[in-house]
Design a protein around this motif. Structure first.
Motif, PDB file in Angstrom:
ATOM      1  N   PRO A  88      14.607   9.989  -7.067  1.00  0.00           N
ATOM      2  CA  PRO A  88      14.758   8.872  -7.569  1.00  0.00           C
ATOM      3  C   PRO A  88      14.134   7.730  -5.896  1.00  0.00           C
ATOM      4  O   PRO A  88      12.624   7.044  -6.315  1.00  0.00           O
ATOM      5  N   GLN A  89      13.498   8.565  -5.500  1.00  0.00           N
ATOM      6  CA  GLN A  89      13.169   7.689  -3.928  1.00  0.00           C
ATOM      7  C   GLN A  89      12.159   8.620  -3.970  1.00  0.00           C
ATOM      8  O   GLN A  89      10.809   7.495  -3.537  1.00  0.00           O
ATOM      9  N   VAL A  90      11.466   9.377  -4.612  1.00  0.00           N
ATOM     10  CA  VAL A  90       9.972  10.125  -4.339  1.00  0.00           C
ATOM     11  C   VAL A  90       9.372   9.277  -4.842  1.00  0.00           C
ATOM     12  O   VAL A  90       8.297   9.206  -4.567  1.00  0.00           O
ATOM     13  N   GLU A  91       9.908   8.642  -6.753  1.00  0.00           N
ATOM     14  CA  GLU A  91       9.278   7.455  -7.326  1.00  0.00           C
ATOM     15  C   GLU A  91       8.925   6.750  -6.937  1.00  0.00           C
ATOM     16  O   GLU A  91       7.488   6.008  -6.952  1.00  0.00           O
ATOM     17  N   ASP A  92      10.160   5.764  -5.617  1.00  0.00           N
ATOM     18  CA  ASP A  92       9.638   4.066  -5.239  1.00  0.00           C
ATOM     19  C   ASP A  92       8.911   4.609  -4.568  1.00  0.00           C
ATOM     20  O   ASP A  92       8.049   3.525  -4.485  1.00  0.00           O
ATOM     21  N   PHE A  93       9.248   5.444  -3.509  1.00  0.00           N
ATOM     22  CA  PHE A  93       7.681   5.784  -2.000  1.00  0.00           C
ATOM     23  C   PHE A  93       6.519   6.416  -3.038  1.00  0.00           C
ATOM     24  O   PHE A  93       5.797   5.488  -1.784  1.00  0.00           O
ATOM     25  N   SER A  94       6.635   6.720  -4.099  1.00  0.00           N
ATOM     26  CA  SER A  94       4.828   6.830  -4.332  1.00  0.00           C
ATOM     27  C   SER A  94       4.519   5.905  -5.259  1.00  0.00           C
ATOM     28  O   SER A  94       3.444   5.394  -4.338  1.00  0.00           O
ATOM     29  N   GLN A  95       5.160   4.743  -5.879  1.00  0.00           N
ATOM     30  CA  GLN A  95       4.251   3.367  -6.321  1.00  0.00           C
ATOM     31  C   GLN A  95       4.294   2.924  -5.079  1.00  0.00           C
ATOM     32  O   GLN A  95       3.311   2.165  -5.110  1.00  0.00           O
ATOM     33  N   ASP A  96       5.001   2.792  -4.515  1.00  0.00           N
ATOM     34  CA  ASP A  96       4.887   1.621  -3.770  1.00  0.00           C
ATOM     35  C   ASP A  96       3.479   1.458  -2.179  1.00  0.00           C
ATOM     36  O   ASP A  96       2.974   0.302  -2.088  1.00  0.00           O
ATOM     37  N   THR A  97       4.001   3.474  -2.181  1.00  0.00           N
ATOM     38  CA  THR A  97       2.007   3.300  -1.461  1.00  0.00           C
ATOM     39  C   THR A  97       1.115   3.639  -1.916  1.00  0.00           C
ATOM     40  O   THR A  97       0.486   2.597  -1.162  1.00  0.00           O
ATOM     41  N   PHE A  98       0.885   3.471  -3.096  1.00  0.00           N
ATOM     42  CA  PHE A  98      -0.362   3.626  -4.121  1.00  0.00           C
ATOM     43  C   PHE A  98      -0.395   1.660  -3.753  1.00  0.00           C
ATOM     44  O   PHE A  98      -1.556   0.813  -3.555  1.00  0.00           O
ATOM     45  N   LEU A  99       0.689   0.963  -4.192  1.00  0.00           N
ATOM     46  CA  LEU A  99       0.605  -0.657  -4.306  1.00  0.00           C
ATOM     47  C   LEU A  99      -0.144  -1.204  -3.140  1.00  0.00           C
ATOM     48  O   LEU A  99      -1.109  -1.939  -2.657  1.00  0.00           O
ATOM     49  N   THR A 100      -0.051  -0.704  -1.683  1.00  0.00           N
ATOM     50  CA  THR A 100       0.441  -1.041  -0.543  1.00  0.00           C
ATOM     51  C   THR A 100      -1.037  -0.614   0.181  1.00  0.00           C
ATOM     52  O   THR A 100      -2.094  -1.079   0.194  1.00  0.00           O
ATOM     53  N   VAL A 101      -1.715   0.584  -0.647  1.00  0.00           N
ATOM     54  CA  VAL A 101      -3.260   1.309  -0.507  1.00  0.00           C
ATOM     55  C   VAL A 101      -4.294   0.326  -1.154  1.00  0.00           C
ATOM     56  O   VAL A 101      -5.287  -0.698  -0.242  1.00  0.00           O
ATOM     57  N   ILE A 102      -3.748  -0.331  -2.342  1.00  0.00           N
ATOM     58  CA  ILE A 102      -4.784  -1.118  -3.285  1.00  0.00           C
ATOM     59  C   ILE A 102      -4.719  -1.742  -2.912  1.00  0.00           C
ATOM     60  O   ILE A 102      -5.554  -3.009  -1.809  1.00  0.00           O
ATOM     61  N   ARG A 103      -4.020  -2.716  -2.302  1.00  0.00           N
ATOM     62  CA  ARG A 103      -4.176  -4.229  -1.532  1.00  0.00           C
ATOM     63  C   ARG A 103      -4.755  -3.896  -0.598  1.00  0.00           C
ATOM     64  O   ARG A 103      -6.006  -5.200  -0.099  1.00  0.00           O
ATOM     65  N   LYS A 104      -4.063  -2.920   0.446  1.00  0.00           N
ATOM     66  CA  LYS A 104      -5.162  -3.396   1.857  1.00  0.00           C
ATOM     67  C   LYS A 104      -6.721  -3.241   1.210  1.00  0.00           C
ATOM     68  O   LYS A 104      -7.738  -3.491   2.175  1.00  0.00           O
TER      69      LYS A 104
END
Length: 216
Positions: free
Chosen positions: A68-84
């Motif tokens: 479950p954490q892998v999925e959440d962290f993966s989504q957070d990573t892409f949200l962070t990258v796209i925002r930056k």
């Protein structure tokens, strides 16, 4: 809690199959991709996720070791990258792959640290508030071998004690511990091996002493 450690003292989990297949190597114009994301193209964001989903998932899975954490962290990573990217923080688009990998790694490590802090705070609070009706698991962990192991671990040198508690009890990833303790993978294995051996020696000494007392 101490189950894996107890098994070690008295004597891998099969790796989860990654459902995501690796993408074939293709030429990507990262500058164009970044510019399209800045321009607000949703399709460009989807392309970025498709390109880097597998490596990001692999990196985070190695660090978090929790589905479950892998999925959440993966989504957070892409949200962070796209925002930056939208904010213009990616000044060198040709280095986009490295930027995404580092974002995944640092975000996951940061989240795991925060989780550990919350766990420690909850444990401290739990110690302050006694449970009037402990359940069966609490009773088991507070008795017999679990209690003995806790006491014996307390006799170890600080380095061994910290490593055993964080690795076996708090189940922190090896990569995180290596980074925080300044150990290579082989050094970590060596220290962990010596810590387990010392724990086993102390535990056997304890049981031997108890047997001698019972014979008198």
């Amino acid at each position: 809690m101490f189950k894996s450690l107890l098994k070690r003292m008295s004597s891998s989990t099969a790796g989860r199959t990654d459902p995501r297949s690796a993408h074939s190597v293709v030429e990507v114009d990262y500058e164009q991709l970044v510019n399209r994301i800045i321009a607000g193209e949703t399709a460009a964001e989807d392309e970025l996720v498709d390109l880097f989903e597998a490596p990001v998932f692999h990196i985070i899975r190695r660090l978090a070791k929790n589905s479950p954490q892998v999925e959440d962290f993966s989504q957070d990573t892409f949200l962070t990258v796209i925002r930056k990217i939208r904010n213009g923080d990616v000044q060198q688009p040709e280095r986009l792959p490295g930027f995404i990998v580092n974002t995944a790694r640092y975000h996951t490590i940061d989240q795991l640290r925060k989780m550990r802090i919350r766990i420690n705070e909850n444990l401290e609070h739990a110690e302050e508030v006694p449970d009037p009706a402990p359940n069966l698991l609490d009773q088991l962990q507070a008795s017999e071998k679990f209690a003995e192991i806790r006491e014996v671990i307390g006799q170890l040198i600080p380095r061994y004690r910290e490593l055993l508690l964080r690795f076996y009890v708090q189940e922190e990833p090896k990569e995180i511990l290596c980074a925080e303790l300044g150990l290579t993978s082989s050094q970590f294995d060596g220290v962990l091996h010596r810590a387990r051996n010392r724990l086993r020696e102390l535990y056997e000494e304890r049981k031997g002493t108890e047997k001698q007392k019972n014979r008198k």
